[in-house]
Design an enzyme around this catalytic site. Sequence first.
Site, PDB file in Angstrom:
ATOM      1  N   CYS A  83       0.683   2.631 -29.582  1.00 16.13           N
ATOM      2  CA  CYS A  83      -1.110   1.639 -29.264  1.00 16.13           C
ATOM      3  C   CYS A  83      -1.569   2.445 -31.126  1.00 16.13           C
ATOM      4  O   CYS A  83      -1.001   2.192 -32.361  1.00 16.13           O
ATOM      5  CB  CYS A  83      -2.158   2.594 -28.594  1.00 16.13           C
ATOM      6  N   HIS A 188       1.183  -0.170 -24.977  1.00 16.67           N
ATOM      7  CA  HIS A 188       1.251   0.802 -24.165  1.00 16.67           C
ATOM      8  C   HIS A 188       2.397   1.031 -23.072  1.00 16.67           C
ATOM      9  O   HIS A 188       2.542   0.804 -21.602  1.00 16.67           O
ATOM     10  CB  HIS A 188      -0.074   1.888 -23.110  1.00 16.67           C
ATOM     11  N   GLU A 190       4.844   2.769 -21.358  1.00 11.01           N
ATOM     12  CA  GLU A 190       4.611   4.343 -20.338  1.00 11.01           C
ATOM     13  C   GLU A 190       3.473   3.517 -18.957  1.00 11.01           C
ATOM     14  O   GLU A 190       3.720   4.120 -18.432  1.00 11.01           O
ATOM     15  CB  GLU A 190       4.361   5.420 -20.684  1.00 11.01           C
TER      16      GLU A 190
END
Length: 208
Positions: A83, A188, A190
């Site tokens: 990001c 992202h 994750e």
Amino acid sequence: MSVAIVDYGSGNLHSAAKAFERMADEPILVTADPGVVAAADRIVLPGVGAFGDCWGGLNALDGMVGALEQAVIRDGRPFLGICVGMQLMATRGLEHGECRGLGWVAGEVTRIEPADPALKVPHMGWNELTVERAHPVLDRLPAGAHMYFVHSYQFVAWDPAHVLATTDYGVPLTAVIGRDNMIGSQFHPEKSQKAGLAFIEAFLQWKP
């Protein structure tokens, strides 16, 4: 082997660390210590918020930018920016005025301006990834993989060869950049469930 996730006061460190721990065989070190970063085998730079604030936070850690330069540029360790961590790889950011970046991938970070006024900024939620150039960190992703995005600004690379993947939001937006031992994701990983974990696993096994 060790993986350092840089803690400079920005980024969803808990969820990032958990995702990397799930996919890694080696220790995951969430650290604000430049010495730990300089010695790590792989480095992850997350980031959430405004470009200038993240740049200021990184520079507030005495010696951290130098440690990153040593490990990533001179020693060639694998690096992942996530990001705003990816955006900081640029020459400059243009969010709330001009701010210099690390300058590792030539380009600038500019506000997203969709051609369709019905498309709101920030670009937020799940969107399809279009791979533009083959890369070992992207090769395991299924065609049409969807990733989770939250951003109002995008990386505009001055050399199109550095754009590895895009996503469509009325206009193509840079989703992944990379060169040499460096890669960055605007999404992202994750937060991107199975496809995101596959991306993380591929980065952890990547040997540039």
